[in-house]
Design a protein around this motif. Structure first.
Motif, mmCIF file in Angstrom:
data_model
loop_
_atom_site.group_PDB
_atom_site.id
_atom_site.type_symbol
_atom_site.label_atom_id
_atom_site.label_comp_id
_atom_site.label_asym_id
_atom_site.label_seq_id
_atom_site.Cartn_x
_atom_site.Cartn_y
_atom_site.Cartn_z
ATOM 1 N N THR A 84 15.822 6.479 1.067
ATOM 2 C CA THR A 84 14.583 7.100 1.713
ATOM 3 C C THR A 84 13.164 6.457 1.202
ATOM 4 O O THR A 84 13.447 5.690 0.059
ATOM 5 N N ALA A 85 12.349 6.330 1.910
ATOM 6 C CA ALA A 85 10.878 5.758 1.706
ATOM 7 C C ALA A 85 10.133 6.930 1.163
ATOM 8 O O ALA A 85 10.150 7.863 2.039
ATOM 9 N N PHE A 86 9.440 6.825 0.109
ATOM 10 C CA PHE A 86 8.692 7.876 -0.539
ATOM 11 C C PHE A 86 7.439 7.048 -0.608
ATOM 12 O O PHE A 86 7.296 6.262 -1.288
ATOM 13 N N ILE A 87 6.216 8.011 0.058
ATOM 14 C CA ILE A 87 4.877 7.189 -0.250
ATOM 15 C C ILE A 87 4.208 8.263 -1.038
ATOM 16 O O ILE A 87 4.041 9.441 -0.696
ATOM 17 N N VAL A 139 15.208 5.122 -4.611
ATOM 18 C CA VAL A 139 14.378 5.513 -3.500
ATOM 19 C C VAL A 139 13.343 4.396 -3.301
ATOM 20 O O VAL A 139 12.832 3.707 -4.243
ATOM 21 N N ARG A 140 13.022 3.945 -2.209
ATOM 22 C CA ARG A 140 12.053 3.118 -1.765
ATOM 23 C C ARG A 140 10.585 3.741 -1.988
ATOM 24 O O ARG A 140 10.311 4.685 -1.577
ATOM 25 N N THR A 141 9.528 2.924 -3.079
ATOM 26 C CA THR A 141 8.447 3.893 -3.222
ATOM 27 C C THR A 141 7.167 2.942 -2.997
ATOM 28 O O THR A 141 7.115 1.705 -3.637
ATOM 29 N N CYS A 142 6.302 3.673 -2.346
ATOM 30 C CA CYS A 142 5.015 2.933 -2.208
ATOM 31 C C CYS A 142 3.978 3.968 -2.787
ATOM 32 O O CYS A 142 4.055 5.154 -2.580
ATOM 33 N N ILE A 143 2.897 3.324 -3.677
ATOM 34 C CA ILE A 143 1.913 4.091 -4.344
ATOM 35 C C ILE A 143 0.540 3.667 -3.579
ATOM 36 O O ILE A 143 0.394 2.230 -3.757
ATOM 37 N N PHE A 144 -0.297 4.408 -3.275
ATOM 38 C CA PHE A 144 -1.576 4.146 -2.634
ATOM 39 C C PHE A 144 -2.366 4.696 -3.184
ATOM 40 O O PHE A 144 -2.585 5.914 -3.700
ATOM 41 N N ARG A 145 -3.217 3.850 -4.048
ATOM 42 C CA ARG A 145 -4.405 4.264 -4.750
ATOM 43 C C ARG A 145 -5.599 4.205 -3.895
ATOM 44 O O ARG A 145 -6.206 3.287 -3.376
ATOM 45 N N MET A 146 -5.803 5.379 -3.290
ATOM 46 C CA MET A 146 -6.652 5.664 -1.918
ATOM 47 C C MET A 146 -8.061 5.717 -2.192
ATOM 48 O O MET A 146 -8.662 6.303 -3.197
ATOM 49 N N SER A 204 10.462 -4.227 4.648
ATOM 50 C CA SER A 204 11.816 -4.471 3.650
ATOM 51 C C SER A 204 11.331 -4.280 2.013
ATOM 52 O O SER A 204 12.389 -4.314 1.332
ATOM 53 N N HIS A 205 10.290 -3.960 1.856
ATOM 54 C CA HIS A 205 9.911 -3.660 0.427
ATOM 55 C C HIS A 205 10.327 -2.484 -0.203
ATOM 56 O O HIS A 205 10.551 -1.349 0.542
ATOM 57 N N VAL A 206 11.000 -2.650 -1.375
ATOM 58 C CA VAL A 206 11.632 -1.584 -2.015
ATOM 59 C C VAL A 206 10.322 -0.763 -2.851
ATOM 60 O O VAL A 206 10.711 0.463 -3.380
ATOM 61 N N TYR A 207 9.410 -1.552 -3.225
ATOM 62 C CA TYR A 207 8.444 -0.979 -4.110
ATOM 63 C C TYR A 207 7.158 -1.758 -3.998
ATOM 64 O O TYR A 207 7.125 -2.857 -3.538
ATOM 65 N N GLY A 208 5.953 -0.932 -3.925
ATOM 66 C CA GLY A 208 4.544 -1.504 -3.750
ATOM 67 C C GLY A 208 3.692 -0.535 -4.275
ATOM 68 O O GLY A 208 3.737 0.690 -3.908
ATOM 69 N N ILE A 260 -2.112 -5.559 0.055
ATOM 70 C CA ILE A 260 -1.476 -4.995 1.046
ATOM 71 C C ILE A 260 -1.664 -5.783 2.420
ATOM 72 O O ILE A 260 -0.603 -5.892 3.188
ATOM 73 N N ARG A 261 -2.519 -6.614 2.638
ATOM 74 C CA ARG A 261 -2.830 -7.327 3.905
ATOM 75 C C ARG A 261 -1.736 -8.428 3.447
ATOM 76 O O ARG A 261 -0.883 -8.599 4.750
ATOM 77 N N GLU A 262 -1.402 -9.106 2.464
ATOM 78 C CA GLU A 262 -0.566 -9.938 2.372
ATOM 79 C C GLU A 262 0.897 -9.535 2.308
ATOM 80 O O GLU A 262 1.812 -10.104 3.088
ATOM 81 N N GLN A 263 1.143 -8.593 1.849
ATOM 82 C CA GLN A 263 2.781 -7.922 1.696
ATOM 83 C C GLN A 263 2.917 -7.089 2.777
ATOM 84 O O GLN A 263 4.450 -7.106 3.266
ATOM 85 N N LEU A 264 2.265 -6.211 3.603
ATOM 86 C CA LEU A 264 2.583 -5.373 4.502
ATOM 87 C C LEU A 264 1.794 -5.760 5.919
ATOM 88 O O LEU A 264 2.377 -5.355 7.023
ATOM 89 N N GLY A 265 1.164 -6.914 5.967
ATOM 90 C CA GLY A 265 0.415 -6.984 7.062
ATOM 91 C C GLY A 265 -0.563 -6.152 7.536
ATOM 92 O O GLY A 265 -0.746 -5.991 8.811
ATOM 93 N N TRP A 266 -1.017 -5.236 6.713
ATOM 94 C CA TRP A 266 -1.955 -4.293 7.309
ATOM 95 C C TRP A 266 -3.387 -4.442 7.150
ATOM 96 O O TRP A 266 -3.709 -5.138 5.881
ATOM 97 N N GLN A 267 -4.245 -3.974 7.961
ATOM 98 C CA GLN A 267 -5.673 -3.878 7.814
ATOM 99 C C GLN A 267 -6.332 -2.980 8.668
ATOM 100 O O GLN A 267 -5.712 -2.536 9.546
ATOM 101 N N PRO A 268 -7.410 -2.473 8.101
ATOM 102 C CA PRO A 268 -7.984 -1.315 8.856
ATOM 103 C C PRO A 268 -8.245 -1.673 10.612
ATOM 104 O O PRO A 268 -8.695 -2.875 10.686
ATOM 105 N N GLU A 269 -8.081 -0.823 11.307
ATOM 106 C CA GLU A 269 -8.371 -1.183 12.733
ATOM 107 C C GLU A 269 -9.683 -0.387 13.188
ATOM 108 O O GLU A 269 -10.033 -0.835 14.319
ATOM 109 N N ILE A 270 -10.082 0.574 12.709
ATOM 110 C CA ILE A 270 -10.968 1.569 12.925
ATOM 111 C C ILE A 270 -12.345 1.345 12.169
ATOM 112 O O ILE A 270 -12.288 1.509 10.762
ATOM 113 N N GLY A 271 -13.418 0.804 12.608
ATOM 114 C CA GLY A 271 -14.577 0.441 11.915
ATOM 115 C C GLY A 271 -15.301 1.663 11.665
ATOM 116 O O GLY A 271 -15.183 2.654 12.109
ATOM 117 N N ILE A 272 -16.458 1.347 10.833
ATOM 118 C CA ILE A 272 -17.209 2.485 10.361
ATOM 119 C C ILE A 272 -18.037 3.094 11.669
ATOM 120 O O ILE A 272 -17.933 4.449 11.855
#
Length: 280
Positions: A84-87, A139-146, A204-208, A260-272
């Motif tokens: 299971t993926a847990f965020i 369990v696949r785990t992702c921690i976001f320090r938001m 495919s990441h198990v942890y991040g 996060i950009r390098e590992q998940l290919g994510w970046q914000p799409e919605i500007g201020i």
């Protein structure tokens, strides 16, 4: 894929649940993260986004902060199926004033104790609980320090500071800004947060462990955020000088999104500007 959002009736959870068409695990839905019986319910899901939290920074709230934010998170992970993926929604505030050493704060910033409240400390301890039990349960785990994630107001929920500023400008309420509004924050639209969750689930990441915010391109001083809103709706913000307000810790905070950009290919799409307009 079956997705569950703990705290799915909260300020952010309401929007995240809608984004994923996910189920809700919250006290409003009759379930409690501290209940061993209720936690068994999560075994039916392929991914769990854990937003449930106790957010009181006062010393009186310390006991419930540690129980809910650390033990509650562990209670959920212990009941997940392998794979299971847990965020886990942690917070940038685990860094405390250590973050003042960086123009853009990386995950390698120290989390040494410099007066953080029980809320921040419980989140940091929660990260360790989650890491331990995720390893035990496979369990696949992702921690976001938001950083500062914002959304439209939702029923019976206290809004974050961005939404509060927007509502204050619209209604002519007095706005008290620390240090004259000079502190800088990066802000992130809730839909971009949901897309970050999706990026980890699909990976495919198990942890991040990732700092998650708007980054440099979506950062502004508090007074600039308020001024932008005023310009959009052609109303002058009702700013009030208040020297009694404590300075924020750290004074400025902008997330370094390199990992996060390098590992998940994510970046914000919605500007201020687009994000603030969505709140009007």
């Amino acid at each position: 894929m079956k997705i569950l959002v703990t705290g799915g009736s909260g300020y952010l959870g309401t929007h995240v649940r809608r984004f994923f068409e996910a189920d809700d695990f919250s006290r409003r839905s009759g379930r409690d993260v501290l209940s061993a019986h209720d936690a068994g319910f999560v075994a039916d899901y392929d991914a769990v986004i854990h937003l449930a939290a106790y957010l009181d920074k006062s010393p009186d709230g310390a006991d419930l902060s540690f129980r809910t934010n650390a033990e509650g998170a562990a209670n959920i992970v212990k009941n997940l199926r392998p794979g299971t993926a847990f965020i886990y929604a942690s917070t940038k505030d685990v860094y405390g004033s250590n973050a003042d050493s960086f123009a853009e704060v990386p995950e390698t910033c120290s989390t040494d104790y410099l007066g953080q409240s029980a809320l921040e400390w419980s989140k940091l301890i929660g990260e360790r609980y989650v890491e331990y039990w995720a390893l035990q349960r496979d369990v696949r785990t992702c921690i976001f320090r938001m950083s500062n994630v914002y959304a439209r107001p939702s029923s019976d929920n206290e809004s974050g500071f961005v939404t509060h500023y927007v509502e204050s400008v619209k209604r002519g309420w007095p706005i008290r800004l620390p240090l004259g509004g000079r502190p800088v924050r990066d802000i992130l639209h809730v839909d971009d947060f949901s897309r970050a969750c999706q990026a980890f689930i699909d990976s495919s990441h198990v942890y991040g462990l990732y700092n998650l915010g708007g980054g440099k391109q979506n950062s502004a001083s508090l007074v600039d955020i308020v001024s932008k809103v005023g310009e959009m709706i052609e109303l002058k913000p009702n700013l009030v000088d208040d020297e009694t307000l404590p300075s924020p810790v750290p004074v400025n905070y902008v997330s370094d999104l390199t990992r996060i950009r390098e590992q998940l290919g994510w970046q914000p799409e919605i500007g201020i500007d687009e994000g603030l307009r969505s709140l009007l």
